[in-house]
Design a protein around this motif. Structure first.
Motif, short mmCIF file in Angstrom:
data_model
loop_
_atom_site.label_atom_id
_atom_site.label_comp_id
_atom_site.label_asym_id
_atom_site.label_seq_id
_atom_site.Cartn_x
_atom_site.Cartn_y
_atom_site.Cartn_z
N GLU A 269 -7.47 -8.65 0.65
CA GLU A 269 -6.27 -9.01 1.41
C GLU A 269 -5.17 -7.97 1.25
N ARG A 270 -5.21 -7.21 0.15
CA ARG A 270 -4.20 -6.17 -0.09
C ARG A 270 -4.68 -4.79 0.32
N GLY A 271 -5.89 -4.70 0.87
CA GLY A 271 -6.45 -3.39 1.21
C GLY A 271 -6.80 -2.60 -0.05
N ALA A 272 -7.15 -3.32 -1.11
CA ALA A 272 -7.50 -2.67 -2.38
C ALA A 272 -8.97 -2.95 -2.71
N THR A 273 -9.45 -2.39 -3.83
CA THR A 273 -10.84 -2.64 -4.23
C THR A 273 -10.87 -3.29 -5.60
N SER A 274 -11.93 -4.08 -5.82
CA SER A 274 -12.10 -4.72 -7.12
C SER A 274 -13.47 -4.33 -7.67
N ALA A 275 -13.48 -3.82 -8.90
CA ALA A 275 -14.74 -3.39 -9.53
C ALA A 275 -14.94 -4.14 -10.83
#
Ligand code: AMP
Ligand code: MG
Length: 324
Positions: A269-275
């Motif tokens: 939703e924030r245009g970020a990535t989660s690893a």
């Protein structure tokens, strides 16, 4: 350069060997309480009994001769004092006997460093969620700053306390997660976020009481939803403040699928990535200590014998990180 790393902050006595920043071997022996949580004395007895064999096995299976070892790294803190002592003594003895440099590594920093290496994220907001730690961390001004953290017990500890009440042995996370997947009814529970920090003891007490009234599947489901939403909220706020576009999740609780799913939704939703750090490095291990120790040595940091005492309360933001 070949570095041997020793981990002993809590339940795990781990030995890792790293050659030129690549992990060669990662072995461990784990203490598992028969009932209740981690007993510091029993955990350290376990480490005392298993330190030499774990070390010998790691060296044998890696085909590294002791003459080839260039440096020794060890988890200097934070952690359970009795447990830290065993790793500390082992590391100091090796360093003195082989006449090679010693470096004390901060356990939390090493979870972040190995996670960055393995996932390729460069400048993440890290959510470090474990049995004894729950922190939202981000790099700023040459250090890993703690932006938010638990005000009382760690999330892993909270999960284990609820699990114990249900009758699940330690560590309760994996089984509690399975029960939660079967839950259907959302029960409203205490949700405590204060600024960037969060708190779990009230939630745990409430959940333990409600177990008499509701089925355990619904309770576990609702407990996870509340507990993880608090973590995701604090992580999101840290991202908003710092402008960082990556999340790294590590620590034992990072194994939880629902937590990762919630984090991914927030990041998307924030245009970020989660690893997520690989499971073997979410768990406590010696390889992350060897890897981080080697980076420290390459940056001119080592620990004199007289400064090599354990640091049970060593905080993440107290460590200067020259490569940040
Ligand atoms: P650590 O302190 O990093 O070794 O992590 C151990 C903690 O992780 C314990 O509190 C476990 O209950 C918790 N844990 C392990 N697997 C899971 C899971 N699948 N879901 C939630 N918590 C977990
Ligand atoms: Mg850990």
């Amino acid at each position: 350069m070949i570095t041997v790393g020793i981990e002993s902050t809590a339940h795990t006595f781990g030995v890792g060997i790293v050659e030129d920043e690549e992990v060669v071997i990662n072995q461990k022996s784990m203490y598992r309480p028969e009932k209740g949580g981690i007993h510091p004395g029993k955990a350290s007895e376990h480490h005392y009994a298993n330190a030499v064999n774990t070390l010998k096995n790691a060296l044998n299976s890696s085909n590294v001769d002791k003459e080839e070892i260039d440096s020794i790294a060890f988890s200097q803190g934070p952690g359970i004092p009795q447990c830290l002592q065993i790793g500390g003594v082992t590391a100091r003895s090796l360093s003195e006997a082989l006449n090679i440099p010693l470096v004390g590594v901060n356990h939390c920093v090493s979870h972040i460093e190995i996670g960055k290496k393995e996932t390729g994220v460069r400048d993440p907001v890290t959510l470090y969620v474990a049995g004894g730690n729950s922190q939202v961390i981000g790099a700023a001004g040459g250090r890993y700053r703690v932006f938010g953290e638990t005000l009382d017990i760690a999330i892993g500890n909270a999960i284990d306390k609820v699990a114990r009440k249900i009758g699940i042995p330690h560590p309760g996370g994996p089984e509690l997660e399975k029960l939660a997947e079967k839950g259907e009814k959302f029960i409203e529970l205490p949700y405590v976020v204060k600024g960037m920090d969060f708190s779990y003891s009230g939630l745990v007490t409430k959940v333990q009481r409600l177990l008499e009234k509701h089925n355990k599947e619904d309770i576990c489901y609702s407990f996870q939803e509340h507990a993880f939403a608090m973590l995701v909220e604090a992580t999101e706020r840290a991202m908003a403040h710092t402008g960082k576009k990556e999340v790294l999740i590590t620590g034992g609780v990072a194994a939880n699928k629902r937590l990762n799913q919630m984090m991914e939704t927030m990041a998307e939703e924030r245009g970020a990535t989660s690893a997520k750090s690989p499971l073997k490095y979410c768990m406590d291990n010696g390889a992350m200590i060897a890897y981080t120790g080697q980076k420290m040595l390459e940056n001119g940091l080592k620990t004199d014998l007289k400064e090599s005492g354990i640091r049970p309360g060593w905080r993440t933001e107290q460590v200067n990180i020259p490569w940040l």
